[in-house]
Design a protein around this motif. Sequence first.
Motif, short mmCIF file in Angstrom:
data_model
loop_
_atom_site.label_atom_id
_atom_site.label_comp_id
_atom_site.label_asym_id
_atom_site.label_seq_id
_atom_site.Cartn_x
_atom_site.Cartn_y
_atom_site.Cartn_z
N ILE A 15 -17.13 -60.91 7.69
CA ILE A 15 -17.68 -61.83 8.71
C ILE A 15 -17.16 -61.70 9.94
O ILE A 15 -17.81 -61.90 11.10
CB ILE A 15 -17.44 -63.33 8.05
CG1 ILE A 15 -18.42 -63.21 6.75
CG2 ILE A 15 -17.86 -64.15 8.92
CD1 ILE A 15 -18.34 -64.56 6.14
N SER A 16 -15.73 -61.29 9.88
CA SER A 16 -15.04 -61.53 11.16
C SER A 16 -14.67 -60.01 11.67
O SER A 16 -13.94 -59.84 12.80
CB SER A 16 -13.56 -62.10 11.15
OG SER A 16 -14.01 -63.47 10.71
N GLY A 55 -4.74 -58.86 11.84
CA GLY A 55 -4.45 -59.93 12.62
C GLY A 55 -5.76 -60.67 13.30
O GLY A 55 -6.02 -61.86 13.58
N SER A 56 -6.56 -59.78 13.91
CA SER A 56 -7.76 -60.05 14.63
C SER A 56 -8.46 -60.96 13.77
O SER A 56 -9.34 -62.04 13.92
CB SER A 56 -8.43 -58.96 15.16
OG SER A 56 -7.64 -58.33 16.29
N ILE A 57 -8.93 -60.51 12.41
CA ILE A 57 -9.88 -61.00 11.42
C ILE A 57 -9.27 -62.59 11.20
O ILE A 57 -9.96 -63.61 11.04
CB ILE A 57 -9.61 -60.36 10.10
CG1 ILE A 57 -10.60 -58.88 10.43
CG2 ILE A 57 -10.55 -61.20 9.10
CD1 ILE A 57 -10.83 -58.11 9.39
N LEU A 58 -7.99 -62.54 11.11
CA LEU A 58 -7.12 -63.92 10.58
C LEU A 58 -7.25 -64.99 11.77
O LEU A 58 -7.52 -65.98 11.68
CB LEU A 58 -5.81 -63.77 10.24
CG LEU A 58 -5.47 -62.94 8.96
CD1 LEU A 58 -4.10 -62.85 8.81
CD2 LEU A 58 -6.26 -63.90 7.69
N VAL A 109 -9.83 -68.89 12.58
CA VAL A 109 -9.58 -70.36 13.35
C VAL A 109 -10.82 -70.62 14.35
O VAL A 109 -11.07 -71.70 14.32
CB VAL A 109 -8.18 -70.21 14.14
CG1 VAL A 109 -7.80 -71.24 15.22
CG2 VAL A 109 -7.19 -69.79 13.33
N ARG A 110 -11.28 -69.43 14.74
CA ARG A 110 -12.39 -69.53 15.84
C ARG A 110 -13.51 -70.04 14.93
O ARG A 110 -14.43 -70.86 15.38
CB ARG A 110 -12.71 -68.21 16.29
CG ARG A 110 -13.99 -68.14 17.54
CD ARG A 110 -15.47 -68.09 16.86
NE ARG A 110 -15.49 -67.06 16.02
CZ ARG A 110 -16.58 -66.74 15.24
NH1 ARG A 110 -17.55 -67.44 15.40
NH2 ARG A 110 -16.77 -65.73 14.33
N ASN A 134 -17.58 -74.30 13.35
CA ASN A 134 -17.84 -75.37 12.25
C ASN A 134 -17.56 -76.64 12.53
O ASN A 134 -18.61 -77.39 12.49
CB ASN A 134 -17.56 -74.71 10.89
CG ASN A 134 -17.95 -73.57 10.64
OD1 ASN A 134 -19.13 -73.13 11.00
ND2 ASN A 134 -17.08 -72.67 9.62
N LEU A 135 -16.73 -77.11 13.10
CA LEU A 135 -16.45 -78.46 13.55
C LEU A 135 -17.11 -78.92 14.53
O LEU A 135 -17.55 -80.14 14.56
CB LEU A 135 -14.85 -78.56 13.62
CG LEU A 135 -13.71 -78.47 12.60
CD1 LEU A 135 -12.54 -78.65 13.27
CD2 LEU A 135 -14.07 -79.64 11.98
N TRP A 136 -17.48 -78.10 15.37
CA TRP A 136 -17.97 -78.33 16.62
C TRP A 136 -19.55 -78.46 16.32
O TRP A 136 -20.38 -79.51 16.87
CB TRP A 136 -17.90 -77.40 17.78
CG TRP A 136 -18.78 -77.74 19.31
CD1 TRP A 136 -18.69 -78.63 19.92
CD2 TRP A 136 -20.11 -77.02 19.28
NE1 TRP A 136 -19.38 -78.37 20.82
CE2 TRP A 136 -20.69 -77.33 20.46
CE3 TRP A 136 -20.74 -76.05 18.52
CZ2 TRP A 136 -21.69 -77.34 20.89
CZ3 TRP A 136 -21.93 -75.74 19.13
CH2 TRP A 136 -22.43 -76.27 20.58
#
Length: 334
Positions: A269-270, A317-320, A324-325, A330-332
């Motif tokens: 997904i990322s 690292g980029s995927i992790l 967060v993004r 999803n919160l927004w």
Amino acid sequence: MTTRKTRDSNMELLRLTAMLLVMIVHASYRALPKPTPEGIAEDPVSLFLQIAVESFSVVGVNVFVMLSGWYGIRLRWSRLLELLFQVAFFAILCMGAYYALTGTVPQGPVLSILMLHEGDYWFVKTYLALYLLSPVLNAFVQTATQRQMGITILSLFAFQWIYGWVFEATTWLRAGYSLPSFVCLYLLARYLNVYRPSFTRWRPRTDLCVYLAVCTMVTVAYFVLKRYFNLGGLLWFYNSPTTIIAAMFLLLFFSKLTFHSRVVNWLAISALAVYLTHSNTPLGQYYDLYIREWHDTLPRFSFILRAGLFIAAVFFGSILIDKVRLAIWNLWRH
């Protein structure tokens, strides 16, 4: 960027593989000095290995685009906004990392966030155009006959091979960095999935062998052409027939694997985040810089080990970070 209720883990693994190949091709072609006749004559083994790495990994971009064509893009404005948010998120994050490394802010930061500099995320901008055009392409696929679609695809490929590969007679087709090239790849993958011509039904092992054989042929041909004639660069273009054929058979190989993995789906997904970090305009130079420095100062095995660990660290690292993004988005959204 396709919308599916369930994700096929085999194709999601291909998505991750394609992004890893993009990282490798950048580590080879973008970070390291280009092969020269003099360099090959002086150190043929090292240069042959570098050429092989490039030849086997250059398919990554084409595969990534063809994955969208395989399933078909479904234009949704919410998904488009999410993509733009993802790009802005990583652009801002990379600017912060660049500031931490240099103490300076990149020139035109707002323009970079909006991808308004020429060098900002060429792939994303071209893919955005493909995304917006996808309803027209999908309508053509739905209404055209198999023969009409096949003739159209062959004609488009012939046009770009003549004017954007063999003769490089246009700037807007050169090397495959263009919307027309993405359209060709998209339609080709749709055709393969919708009509399943006879060669798409070969055994997976045969597909893999074709991919390996084409890439090996390109490696040897480039090595010889560069060593004796200082030619061969056309073989590494995204619109090269060999690059497209190799990408096609790698796609077909993965399409015949059958397994399900929540981990693979979660990571895939990322996948785009990997590109957004290591190819960011101000920060990506450090990706190249470290790899080039290790190449010039370390023994071959130590260089391969360190570069491999570095690529893996940036990849995961980029995927992790992208998780967060995703949480913020999803919160927004809710």
